[in-house]
Design an enzyme around this catalytic site. Structure first.
Site: not given
Length: 249
Positions: A69-70, A183, A192, A194
């Site tokens: 998770c970035g 997801r 988000c 990534t």
């Protein structure tokens, strides 16, 4: 046990440190519940590692594990530096591999794990899509207007391809706006990391942007992405919202 609530560019996390790894899937569902728990997109548990500064366990709010998770990795680095008194320069292990980070007060930059599984563009439901893995799998479609974001289509694409789904608008060759269906959360999130990384890389690959750009997710916060030797770096603000004690039994 003491926990910390973190926000990073629109994503929020519950973070705490523990001495050992174990399955915390059920705990993640309890803590991340926005009505009966603390409320968060994910749970991050920091555990010791004999080679790196630390290792993490990352859980989505539905209790499923995620390799990467970035924005969560930026929050984890901030937590380790400010609360565990680790160095500004950190190397830590995730399910996607080694992550390198630099913490400068409340600005955190990370280097994502390598880009892989780059897919050829394909058509689905009258849109052109392309995918890659920036720690977790993402599918991206470039649009003229982000109001085209369709939550029902996102659910369909997510289920069909088992990937996070991103709609991206290239404003100019130094600026992209992004909306992401994640997801594990199974809904649109405010950001988000990534996903933005995937949008950046695929836009660069298709000669839509330069190698150093600004991206704004739904939260409208500014994140800065750059590409060096096929490695994605991104930086932005991280905030520790509060700390408290919680009975984990």
């Amino acid at each position: 046990m003491k926990f910390y609530k973190y926000c990073a560019s629109g994503n929020d996390f519950v973070i705490f440190a523990d001495s050992e790894k174990k399955d915390r899937s059920e705990l993640a569902k309890i803590l991340c519940n926005r009505y009966e728990g603390i409320g968060a997109d994910g749970l991050i548990v920091i555990v010791p590692h004999d080679r790196y500064d630390f290792e993490w366990e990352f859980y989505n709010c539905d209790g499923s594990k995620a390799n990467m998770c970035g924005n969560g990795s930026r929050a984890a680095a901030h937590f380790a530096h400010h609360h565990l008194k680790k160095s500004q320069y950190l190397n830590f292990l995730t399910g996607a591999g080694l992550i390198k980070s630099f913490v400068d007060d409340d600005i955190v930059e990370i280097k994502l794990s390598g880009i892989k599984d780059i897919k050829e563009a394909f058509e689905y439901k009258d849109r052109i899509w392309q995918g890659c893995n920036t720690g977790v799998p993402h599918i991206v479609t470039f649009v003229d207007d982000l109001s085209e974001f369709d939550i029902n289509l996102c659910k369909e694409v997510r289920k069909k391809y088992n990937a996070n789904v991103n709609f991206a608008k290239v404003e100019d060759d130094e600026f992209i706006r992004v909306r992401t269906y994640e997801r594990g959360v199974e809904d649109e999130t405010l950001a988000c990391g990534t996903g933005m990384g995937a949008c950046f890389y695929l836009a660069y690959l298709n000669q839509k942007v330069k190698d150093d750009i600004l991206i704004k997710p739904k939260s409208n916060e500014s994140l800065y992405f750059r590409l060096e030797e096929e490695q994605i770096f991104f930086r932005g603000k991280v905030k520790c919202c509060f700390e408290a004690d919680y009975n984990f039994t």
